[in-house]
Design a protein around this motif. Structure first.
Motif, PDB file in Angstrom:
ATOM      1  N   GLN A 215       0.827  -1.201   0.000  1.00 50.80           N
ATOM      2  CA  GLN A 215       0.000   0.000   0.000  1.00 50.80           C
ATOM      3  C   GLN A 215       0.865   1.256   0.000  1.00 50.80           C
ATOM      4  O   GLN A 215       0.594   2.214  -0.727  1.00 50.80           O
ATOM      5  N   ALA A 216       1.905   1.246   0.826  1.00 53.12           N
ATOM      6  CA  ALA A 216       2.775   2.415   0.907  1.00 53.12           C
ATOM      7  C   ALA A 216       3.511   2.642  -0.407  1.00 53.12           C
ATOM      8  O   ALA A 216       3.688   3.776  -0.847  1.00 53.12           O
ATOM      9  N   ALA A 217       3.939   1.543  -1.069  1.00 54.78           N
ATOM     10  CA  ALA A 217       4.714   1.663  -2.301  1.00 54.78           C
ATOM     11  C   ALA A 217       3.885   2.253  -3.435  1.00 54.78           C
ATOM     12  O   ALA A 217       4.438   2.780  -4.406  1.00 54.78           O
ATOM     13  N   ALA A 218       2.563   2.180  -3.342  1.00 55.60           N
ATOM     14  CA  ALA A 218       1.702   2.691  -4.407  1.00 55.60           C
ATOM     15  C   ALA A 218       1.677   4.204  -4.447  1.00 55.60           C
ATOM     16  O   ALA A 218       1.173   4.791  -5.401  1.00 55.60           O
ATOM     17  N   CYS A 219       2.197   4.855  -3.407  1.00 50.71           N
ATOM     18  CA  CYS A 219       2.141   6.310  -3.311  1.00 50.71           C
ATOM     19  C   CYS A 219       3.495   6.939  -3.595  1.00 50.71           C
ATOM     20  O   CYS A 219       4.519   6.481  -3.093  1.00 50.71           O
ATOM     21  N   ALA A 220       3.480   8.002  -4.410  1.00 48.21           N
ATOM     22  CA  ALA A 220       4.672   8.831  -4.560  1.00 48.21           C
ATOM     23  C   ALA A 220       4.602   9.880  -3.456  1.00 48.21           C
ATOM     24  O   ALA A 220       4.067  10.967  -3.630  1.00 48.21           O
ATOM     25  N   ARG A 221       5.114   9.531  -2.295  1.00 51.31           N
ATOM     26  CA  ARG A 221       4.910  10.380  -1.120  1.00 51.31           C
ATOM     27  C   ARG A 221       5.870  11.560  -1.105  1.00 51.31           C
ATOM     28  O   ARG A 221       7.084  11.410  -1.039  1.00 51.31           O
ATOM     29  N   VAL A 222       5.299  12.748  -1.155  1.00 46.84           N
ATOM     30  CA  VAL A 222       6.044  14.001  -1.136  1.00 46.84           C
ATOM     31  C   VAL A 222       5.816  14.655   0.222  1.00 46.84           C
ATOM     32  O   VAL A 222       4.690  14.664   0.728  1.00 46.84           O
ATOM     33  N   LYS A 223       6.856  15.186   0.805  1.00 51.41           N
ATOM     34  CA  LYS A 223       6.743  15.825   2.108  1.00 51.41           C
ATOM     35  C   LYS A 223       5.579  16.818   2.156  1.00 51.41           C
ATOM     36  O   LYS A 223       5.439  17.673   1.300  1.00 51.41           O
ATOM     37  N   SER A 224       4.735  16.670   3.156  1.00 53.15           N
ATOM     38  CA  SER A 224       3.613  17.574   3.451  1.00 53.15           C
ATOM     39  C   SER A 224       2.696  17.827   2.253  1.00 53.15           C
ATOM     40  O   SER A 224       2.142  18.925   2.114  1.00 53.15           O
ATOM     41  N   ASP A 225       2.508  16.817   1.412  1.00 53.84           N
ATOM     42  CA  ASP A 225       1.578  16.947   0.278  1.00 53.84           C
ATOM     43  C   ASP A 225       0.191  16.540   0.763  1.00 53.84           C
ATOM     44  O   ASP A 225      -0.233  15.397   0.619  1.00 53.84           O
ATOM     45  N   PHE A 226      -0.545  17.490   1.316  1.00 52.06           N
ATOM     46  CA  PHE A 226      -1.810  17.183   1.976  1.00 52.06           C
ATOM     47  C   PHE A 226      -2.944  16.860   1.007  1.00 52.06           C
ATOM     48  O   PHE A 226      -3.919  16.212   1.388  1.00 52.06           O
ATOM     49  N   ASN A 227      -2.845  17.314  -0.246  1.00 53.12           N
ATOM     50  CA  ASN A 227      -3.918  17.048  -1.205  1.00 53.12           C
ATOM     51  C   ASN A 227      -3.505  16.084  -2.308  1.00 53.12           C
ATOM     52  O   ASN A 227      -4.253  15.872  -3.263  1.00 53.12           O
ATOM     53  N   GLY A 228      -2.329  15.484  -2.222  1.00 51.67           N
ATOM     54  CA  GLY A 228      -1.927  14.426  -3.132  1.00 51.67           C
ATOM     55  C   GLY A 228      -1.689  14.846  -4.557  1.00 51.67           C
ATOM     56  O   GLY A 228      -1.752  14.012  -5.460  1.00 51.67           O
ATOM     57  N   ASP A 229      -1.350  16.130  -4.784  1.00 55.48           N
ATOM     58  CA  ASP A 229      -1.127  16.584  -6.154  1.00 55.48           C
ATOM     59  C   ASP A 229       0.336  16.507  -6.566  1.00 55.48           C
ATOM     60  O   ASP A 229       0.707  16.942  -7.660  1.00 55.48           O
ATOM     61  N   GLY A 230       1.182  15.951  -5.695  1.00 54.11           N
ATOM     62  CA  GLY A 230       2.590  15.807  -6.012  1.00 54.11           C
ATOM     63  C   GLY A 230       3.446  16.992  -5.633  1.00 54.11           C
ATOM     64  O   GLY A 230       4.657  16.976  -5.878  1.00 54.11           O
ATOM     65  N   HIS A 231       2.838  18.032  -5.028  1.00 57.27           N
ATOM     66  CA  HIS A 231       3.575  19.221  -4.631  1.00 57.27           C
ATOM     67  C   HIS A 231       3.526  19.390  -3.109  1.00 57.27           C
ATOM     68  O   HIS A 231       2.478  19.167  -2.485  1.00 57.27           O
ATOM     69  N   ALA A 232       4.639  19.813  -2.530  1.00 64.64           N
ATOM     70  CA  ALA A 232       4.687  20.022  -1.087  1.00 64.64           C
ATOM     71  C   ALA A 232       3.880  21.245  -0.689  1.00 64.64           C
ATOM     72  O   ALA A 232       3.887  22.271  -1.379  1.00 64.64           O
ATOM     73  N   ASP A 233       3.180  21.133   0.412  1.00 72.99           N
ATOM     74  CA  ASP A 233       2.385  22.219   0.977  1.00 72.99           C
ATOM     75  C   ASP A 233       3.040  22.680   2.278  1.00 72.99           C
ATOM     76  O   ASP A 233       3.972  22.043   2.784  1.00 72.99           O
ATOM     77  N   VAL A 234       2.565  23.784   2.835  1.00 76.84           N
ATOM     78  CA  VAL A 234       3.121  24.326   4.074  1.00 76.84           C
ATOM     79  C   VAL A 234       1.998  24.597   5.062  1.00 76.84           C
ATOM     80  O   VAL A 234       0.958  25.161   4.695  1.00 76.84           O
ATOM     81  N   ALA A 235       2.201  24.186   6.303  1.00 75.38           N
ATOM     82  CA  ALA A 235       1.268  24.504   7.387  1.00 75.38           C
ATOM     83  C   ALA A 235       1.997  25.365   8.412  1.00 75.38           C
ATOM     84  O   ALA A 235       3.163  25.124   8.725  1.00 75.38           O
ATOM     85  N   ALA A 236       1.293  26.379   8.921  1.00 75.45           N
ATOM     86  CA  ALA A 236       1.871  27.292   9.908  1.00 75.45           C
ATOM     87  C   ALA A 236       0.909  27.453  11.071  1.00 75.45           C
ATOM     88  O   ALA A 236      -0.279  27.696  10.877  1.00 75.45           O
ATOM     89  N   GLY A 237       1.430  27.310  12.276  1.00 73.68           N
ATOM     90  CA  GLY A 237       0.612  27.453  13.467  1.00 73.68           C
ATOM     91  C   GLY A 237       0.595  28.876  13.983  1.00 73.68           C
ATOM     92  O   GLY A 237       1.588  29.602  13.911  1.00 73.68           O
TER      93      GLY A 237
END
Length: 500
Positions: free
Chosen positions: A26-48
C-alpha cells in the motif's frame, strides 16, 4: 533578547479507533512528497498561530506555495472548529500516518492538553475523521506535563506508515516566581500509525533510564523538547533523536541546562531501548564543552549530509557562549554510523567559524532553527541555520538565516550564504523583534522561514507573525501574513510559531 522567546507550550488528547496495519505494498503505491496534503505531487506548508486574539489558535495551510506563489490556494482551520479554543497550533508535524496517498498533519493544542491529527484528502486537510490523543491514552505516565510541546514523525517499525512522537518535556521556562508542583525529566509518547491512521493501541512511553533506554532522568531535563527522525545506523528502520536541552542544569535554572539528546533505534517492534545512546558535549568526539546554559539538543535535524547512505544528526546549541558572549549559539554535525549518531568525525560551526558570515554576538542564538534541503540544486543536501536573535545594525532581534552548502564531505562554510529580510529577493524588511528564522522547515527544494514577531498592520488591528517561502537558492521568496488567510482575525497571532 528575552530568553523566554525560545520557548513555547504543550498539550494532550483522546484515542482513535484500532485499525489493521498498513502494508508495504500500500505504501509503495504512493509517490509520497513531504507535506503533500492534497496528493497533487507538490509540497504544501502549514503554519501554526497559537496565540491569536480569540485565544483559540489556528493552523493556516498554503497548497503548493512554490508553484502557486502568493496566489496559491490557502486554508485556515481554527481551534474552535475542533472545540479546542486554546493555543491550537503550538506544534506541528506532517506524516503519512495511514495507508492512503495524502500526507496528514498532527497539531498540538496546549490549552486542552491535546494533539489532533488532521487527515489529508484530495481537497486538502480536513477535520473529518480527525483523531485526538492525550497523555492518559498511554497508561503509566499520566503526570507528564507539557504534552505536545514538540511533535515528530517517522516509520519506526518499517510497516509503510509513519508513527507519531509527542514530547512531554515538563516545565520549559523560568518565571522568576515559584517552582511548579511537579516535574520529571520529560517523556515522549509514541502513537503508532496504521492503515486507518494514528492509534493509541500499542502506544508506549520513552523516558531516560526506563525500559532499557540510555540516560538518567532528573528533574527539568526537558526530554522531548525536539525531535529528528532518520535512519542513523543504516539498518532500514527509522530511528529517533530526542532533545533534552535542560539536562544538567534544567530549564528551571534561569541559565538553562547544558543539554543532551537520546538516540533511540527503530526496529520491527518500533522504537526500542536496545542500542540506545545518550549524547552530550562530554561524550567522546562531540564538539564543544558540556556547560550550563548551552542547551545542546534544543533543535535537531536529520539528513544524509555526508553522502554515505546513513542519516546524520545536526544538533543546535543556541545557548552556547562564545567567550563571555552568552547565547551566541553553535551547531554540531554528528555523523551516522552502524551504532547511530556518533562524535567520531563530527564537526561544529559558529558565526565565528572561518568563512561563516557574520560575527558571534550575545543573544544571536545561532542554531535555534535547523533545516536540511538541496537549496542549490546540485544534488547535495544543504544545511540552513537560523539566528533569530541576530541584530542587524541598530535593529535588535530582527533575525537571519545562514546556509552551509553541501559538499562530498558534508556542509561547508566555504561559500556559505547569509540572508535577512533586507537581502535581495527576500520579502519583508528588517524590523526589531521580527525573529526571522525562529522556525524553519524545508520543502524538497525550498526553505520556509518563520518570523513569528513580524507585525503587519498597526494599532488595535495589528496582527503578528508571517512566513516566507524562499526559492532560487534563497534569491527569491513569497511572503505570507495573517491577512492572506481566511478566518484569521486581527490581534496577536504569532503566525509561524510552528511550521511543517
Amino acid at each position: 533578547m528575552n530568553k523566554s522567546r525560545l520557548l513555547a507550550v504543550g498539550l494532550i488528547a483522546l484515542p482513535l479507533a484500532v485499525l489493521a496495519p498498513a502494508t508495504a505494498a500500500q505504501a509503495a503505491a504512493c509517490a509520497r512528497v513531504k507535506s503533500d496534503f492534497n496528493g497533487d505531487g507538490h509540497a504544501d506548508v502549514a503554519a501554526g498561530a497559537p496565540d491569536d486574539a480569540a485565544g483559540q489558535g489556528s493552523v493556516s495551510i498554503v497548497y503548493d506555495p512554490v508553484g502557486g506563489g502568493s496566489g496559491a490556494t490557502k486554508q485556515t482551520i481554527p481551534g474552535s472548529a475542533l472545540a479546542l479554543d486554546g493555543s491550537f497550533g503550538a506544534a506541528l508535524t506532517s506524516g503519512y500516518f495511514d495507508a492512503d496517498c495524502y500526507a496528514d498533519l498532527a497539531v498540538s493544542a496546549p490549552g486542552h492538553r491535546r494533539v489532533v491529527v488532521l487527515r489529508g484528502s484530495a481537497g486538502g486537510l480536513t477535520i473529518e475523521g480527525a483523531g485526538t490523543f492525550g497523555v492518559a491514552d498511554i497508561p503509566g505516565a499520566d503526570r507528564h506535563s507539557n504534552f505536545g510541546y514538540a511533535l515528530g514523525a517517522g516509520d519506526f517499525n518499517a510497516d509503510g506508515v509513519d508513527d507519531l512522537a509527542v514530547g512531554a518535556p515538563g516545565p520549559m521556562f523560568y518565571d522568576g516566581d515559584s517552582e511548579p508542583a511537579f516535574s520529571d525529566g520529560g517523556a515522549v509518547g509514541i502513537f503508532p500509525g496504521s492503515a486507518g491512521g494514528v492509534t493509541a493501541t500499542g502506544g508506549k512511553w520513552i523516558m531516560e533510564g526506563a525500559a532499557g533506554m540510555a540516560g538518567v532522568a532528573s528533574e527539568y531535563d526537558a526530554l522531548g523538547a525536539a525531535f529528528a527522525a532518520g535512519d542513523f545506523n543504516g539498518d532500514g528502520f527509522t530511528d529517533l533523536a530526542i532533545g533534552a536541552p535542560g539536562e544538567d542544569g534544567g530549564y528551571w535554572n534561569e541559565s538553562g541546562g547544558a543539554g543532551g539528546l537520546l538516540a533511540v533505534r527503530g526496529g520491527p517492534g518500533g522504537l526500542t531501548g536496545t542500542g540506545s545512546a545518550f549524547l552530550d558535549q562530554s561524550s567522546p568526539g562531540v564538539p564543544g564543552t558540556h556547560e550550563q546554559g548551552d542547551e545542546f539538543g534544543r533543535s535537531l535535524a536529520a539528513g544524509d549530509v555526508t553522502g554515505d547512505g546513513r542519516a546524520d544528526l545536526v544538533v543546535g546549541s543556541p545557548g552556547e557562549s562564545l567567550g563571555d558572549l552568552e547565547w551566541a549559539g553553535s551547531i554540531s554535525i554528528l555523523p551516522g554510523s552502524s551504532g547511530g549518531p556518533t562524535g567520531t568525525g563530527s564537526s561544529s560551526f559558529t558565526q565565528d567559524t572561518a568563512d561563516v558570515p557574520g560575527t558571534g554576538e550575545r543573544y544571536d542564538t545561532f542554531g535555534a532553527g535547523l533545516a536540511i534541503a538541496d537549496l542549490s540544486g546540485d544534488g547535495r543536501p544543504d544545511l540552513a541555520v537560523s539566528s533569530p536573535g541576530e541584530d542587524v545594525g541598530a535593529t535588535a532581534d530582527t533575525g537571519s538565516v545562514t546556509v552551509l552548502y553541501g559538499t562530498a564531505r558534508g556542509p561547508s562554510a566555504t561559500g556559505s550564504r547569509y540572508v535577512d529580510q533586507n537581502s535581495a529577493g527576500i520579502p519583508g524588511t528588517n524590523e526589531a523583534g521580527d525573529d526571522f528564522g525562529r522556525t524553519l522547515t524545508a520543502l524538497p527544494a525550498a526553505l520556509v522561514v518563520g518570523a513569528p514577531g513580524e507585525q503587519t498592520g498597526s494599532g488595535a488591528t495589528a496582527a503578528t507573525g508571517a512566513f516566507s517561502v524562499l526559492t532560487g537558492n534563497l534569491s527569491a521568496g513569497t511572503f505570507f501574513g495573517p491577512s492572506q488567510f481566511p478566518q484569521m482575525g486581527p490581534g496577536e497571532s504569532h503566525l509561524s510559531a510552528s511550521l511543517s
